[in-house]
Scaffold this active site. Structure first.
Site: not given
Ligand code: MLT
Length: 208
Positions: A105, A186, A155
């Site tokens: 991320s 995600h 996501d």
């Protein structure tokens, strides 16, 4: 700056043939977060795991953002430079080869920025749920560096068009990009771990 300017964890290698990993956590994580993941995907590797120095409502990150998915690109550039300096100093201090980044991320996004801004810092990267960090990156020369980009089909933070654009930017810069889209959101899944482990095993074998 000294390497102490990033709080970090370091774990030495158990196998000289495994590449060192630079572990870069997501928003709200810290230097402990990805040690377990690093050990799962490459048990013999040295692990270098800094804590992001930007705080967003108390949550560590690697650069500032204006909103979710909208980045302060001046800060991205500045923080990538600082992280590059940290890696150089840590390599000297711990006697490491150029590391392969493993970023999740926000950590994947700073790793992507580092690849585009300072191509010599990383030997390669595993980018987990990454997005385009810079709208107008400099022309980088990545000379065949291996990059594994794992995206989540569902996501909510990273649109498919965005991860496709990142894969294209990195490929155009000469990286050897493997981009897989997983049936995930995600968050990471077991498939991420398995794919990352196989990929890094191949990278180590090719380097040997
Ligand atoms: C970022 O800010 O880097 C991305 O939005 C991913 C995140 O950290 O949520």
């Amino acid at each position: 700056m000294t390497e102490n300017s990033f709080i970090h964890r370091f774990e030495p290698a158990h196998d000289a043939g495994s590449p060192p990993l630079l572990l870069l956590h997501g928003t709200g994580g810290d230097e402990n977060d990805l040690l377990g993941l690093g050990k799962m995907i490459s048990p013999g590797s040295a692990l270098l795991s800094p804590r992001g120095r930007v705080l967003e409502h108390g949550m560590p990150r690697f650069f500032r953002r204006l909103a979710e998915g909208v980045f302060d690109e001046e800060d991205v550039r500045r923080r990538a430079r600082e992280l590059g300096d940290f890696v150089a100093e840590a390599r000297q201090r711990y006697g490491l080869a150029a590391p392969v980044a493993v970023g999740f991320s926000n950590g994947a996004n700073i790793a992507a920025a580092l690849l585009l801004l300072q191509p010599d810092v990383l030997a390669g990267a595993i980018l987990l749920r990454a997005m385009v960090p810079l709208s107008d990156p400099p022309k980088a020369e990545l000379g065949g560096k291996p990059i594994l980009l794992l995206s989540g089909q569902a996501d909510p933070i990273v649109p498919a068009s965005n991860s496709a654009r990142l894969a294209a930017q990195l490929s155009e810069a000469g990286a050897s990009v493997t981009h897989k889209i997983l049936p995930a959101g995600h968050q990471l899944s077991q498939a991420d771990v398995a794919l990352a482990r196989d990929w890094i095993g191949n990278v180590a074998a090719e380097a040997a």
